[in-house]
Design a protein around this motif. Structure first.
Motif, PDB file in Angstrom:
ATOM      1  N   VAL A   1       0.786  -1.307  -0.117  1.00  0.00           N
ATOM      2  CA  VAL A   1      -0.105   0.103  -0.221  1.00  0.00           C
ATOM      3  C   VAL A   1       0.939   1.276  -0.089  1.00  0.00           C
ATOM      4  CG1 VAL A   1      -1.709   1.247   1.474  1.00  0.00           C
ATOM      5  CG2 VAL A   1      -2.163  -1.121   1.103  1.00  0.00           C
ATOM      6  N   THR A   2       2.160   1.355   0.998  1.00  0.00           N
ATOM      7  CA  THR A   2       2.663   2.427   0.916  1.00  0.00           C
ATOM      8  C   THR A   2       3.399   2.817  -0.207  1.00  0.00           C
ATOM      9  OG1 THR A   2       2.708   2.100   3.463  1.00  0.00           O
ATOM     10  CG2 THR A   2       4.289   3.601   2.416  1.00  0.00           C
TER      11      THR A   2
ATOM     12  N   GLY B   1       2.880   1.463  -3.078  1.00  0.00           N
ATOM     13  CA  GLY B   1       2.153   1.593  -4.293  1.00  0.00           C
ATOM     14  C   GLY B   1       1.434   3.065  -4.459  1.00  0.00           C
ATOM     15  N   VAL B   2       1.131   3.495  -3.356  1.00  0.00           N
ATOM     16  CA  VAL B   2       0.481   4.842  -3.355  1.00  0.00           C
ATOM     17  C   VAL B   2       1.550   5.940  -3.475  1.00  0.00           C
ATOM     18  CG1 VAL B   2      -0.137   6.792  -1.710  1.00  0.00           C
ATOM     19  CG2 VAL B   2      -1.133   4.470  -1.633  1.00  0.00           C
ATOM     20  N   GLY B   3       2.969   5.524  -3.477  1.00  0.00           N
ATOM     21  CA  GLY B   3       4.108   6.373  -3.810  1.00  0.00           C
ATOM     22  C   GLY B   3       4.423   6.119  -5.345  1.00  0.00           C
ATOM     23  N   ARG B   4       3.448   5.276  -5.812  1.00  0.00           N
ATOM     24  CA  ARG B   4       3.898   4.721  -7.145  1.00  0.00           C
ATOM     25  C   ARG B   4       5.161   4.246  -7.402  1.00  0.00           C
ATOM     26  NH1 ARG B   4      -0.517   7.006 -10.557  1.00  0.00           N
ATOM     27  NH2 ARG B   4      -1.418   8.715  -9.243  1.00  0.00           N
TER      28      ARG B   4
END
Length: 128
Positions: free
Chosen positions: A87-88, A90-93
């Motif tokens: 999640v972390t 992934g959110v930061g791409r």
């Protein structure tokens, strides 16, 4: 939390092993680490190893001790560490490769630390 003080030597040894693996992983990955990151990593690794030690101490004795130690590390990794990384990052791409590298590092670290805790031995807290 008395178990932390009773097991300070194996917890600290596993902390240092995790840090050493982290430094090696960073060098292989071409990353540069600052002193601030090193201090944060030391504190984070210590706390994570303390939690892992508690899980190993509290693990049921229905399986061999090594199975329980390594299994505890794997369950904590797949149940807590992996989802947070996905999640972390992934959110930061972050790329799938970066996420896989971070996940691989943490799995290797936690298995190494659990093995070290088991090899050195842990003392359960006194009853009562």
């Amino acid at each position: 939390m008395i178990y932390i003080w009773l097991n300070i030597a194996p917890i600290f040894a596993a902390t240092l092993a995790g840090l050493a693996l982290g430094v090696a992983w960073a060098r292989i990955s071409g990353l540069r680490l600052s002193i601030g990151v090193g201090i944060a990593a030391l504190l984070a690794q210590f706390w994570l190893v303390a939690i892992l030690a508690g899980a190993v101490i509290l693990a049921p004795d229905q399986a061999p001790p090594w199975t329980m130690a390594l299994g505890s590390a794997f369950i904590i990794w797949i149940g807590f560490v992996l989802p947070v990384l996905v999640v972390t990052l992934g959110v930061g791409r972050a790329s799938v490769r970066a996420i896989a590298s971070a996940a691989g590092y943490w799995l290797a670290t936690m298995l190494l630390q659990a093995a070290l805790l088991q090899a050195i031995g842990l003392v359960p807290p006194p009853a009562g």
